[in-house]
Scaffold this active site. Structure first.
Site, short mmCIF file in Angstrom:
data_model
loop_
_atom_site.label_atom_id
_atom_site.label_comp_id
_atom_site.label_asym_id
_atom_site.label_seq_id
_atom_site.Cartn_x
_atom_site.Cartn_y
_atom_site.Cartn_z
N VAL A 181 11.98 7.55 -9.43
CA VAL A 181 11.83 6.10 -9.49
C VAL A 181 10.48 5.80 -10.13
O VAL A 181 9.44 6.16 -9.59
CB VAL A 181 11.90 5.48 -8.09
N ASP A 217 6.41 9.94 -2.37
CA ASP A 217 4.99 10.27 -2.36
C ASP A 217 4.31 9.48 -1.26
O ASP A 217 4.72 8.36 -0.93
CB ASP A 217 4.39 9.93 -3.73
N TYR A 224 9.08 2.20 0.40
CA TYR A 224 10.45 2.57 0.76
C TYR A 224 10.80 2.14 2.18
O TYR A 224 11.95 1.78 2.46
CB TYR A 224 10.64 4.07 0.58
#
Length: 244
Positions: A181, A217, A224
């Protein structure tokens, strides 16, 4: 090698504004913390997912609010594939009078050189172009964002650039994992990363794939989580095997 053992469950999908998807160098993997988007325990059926999480983002997907049990196709029946989407997500006029359109597409048409340039912009390590091409070719869904510029009153004038991408791999039945992404830094903070993730999730759910995971990460974990991903559901741990 440190362990990265995180899985996730969905939380309420009240999406806040997008946050930066800035990325720093990793040796092998584009993300380093696994997340899973799941509903309920491992022994619960996907129909529970449909009645909960799916319904919460079902805009344009389900025509009613009832959970449904999907019968498997017969051996001679072919599953209908959803057609790729392409639409103008944003259109705006610049100070110089040119019109910029940001176009979303799930058709998977990505030039590996454009992708490499985008990876450079966000600071990702370079990967062999042949492997990038193979990764795109073997992905289940590849979603892209392109910026297209045109003069007032004209059609597209050829100034088209890749500004965002996300892809998902899948077993085409139960599970999918979201990878890579990325959004051009000059376009971050505008909600584009959120759009990419939402569209991938909706497309996967349309295809009755309800167990969705990703690797995040540490700098974008909050991003997220705000989209409904939760680490370590029920103490489940992700595990990795690395070459010695």
């Amino acid at each position: 090698m440190p362990s990265h053992d995180v899985l996730a469950l969905p939380t309420a999908l009240n999406y806040p504004p997008i946050v930066s998807l800035d990325r720093r160098s990793q040796p092998f993997y584009p993300f380093n913390s696994p997340f899973h988007l799941r509903k309920g325990g491992r022994n619960q059926k996907v129909s529970i997912l449909k009645a909960g999480f799916w319904e919460s983002i079902r805009s344009g997907i389900l025509k009613n609010n009832t959970a449904q049990v999907v019968e498997p196709p017969s051996p001679v029946e072919e599953v209908e594939e959803l057609l790729p989407e392409e639409f103008v997500l944003v259109e705006r006029t610049r100070p110089d009078g040119t019109v910029e359109q940001i176009i979303f597409s799930s058709g998977g048409n990505v030039d590996v050189y454009d992708l490499e340039a985008l990876c450079d912009k966000v600071g990702w390590p370079r990967r062999p172009l042949s492997k990038l091409a193979a990764a795109l070719r073997n992905s289940y869904i590849v979603a892209t964002l392109h910026s297209v510029s045109k003069s007032s009153g004209e059609e597209v004038n050829g100034q088209k650039k890749l500004i965002g991408m996300a892809r998902a791999t899948s077993d085409h039945a139960f599970n999918a994992t979201i990878w890579d992404v990325l959004v051009d830094p000059s376009y971050q903070g505008q909600g584009l990363g959120k759009v990419l993730i939402e569209k991938l999730i909706r497309t996967l759910l349309q295809r009755d794939i309800g167990n969705i995971s990703l690797f995040a990460d540490s700098k974008v974990v909050e991003f997220y989580q705000n989209l409904g991903f939760e680490p370590d559901p029920e103490g489940i741990k992700g595990m990795f095997w690395y070459p010695k």
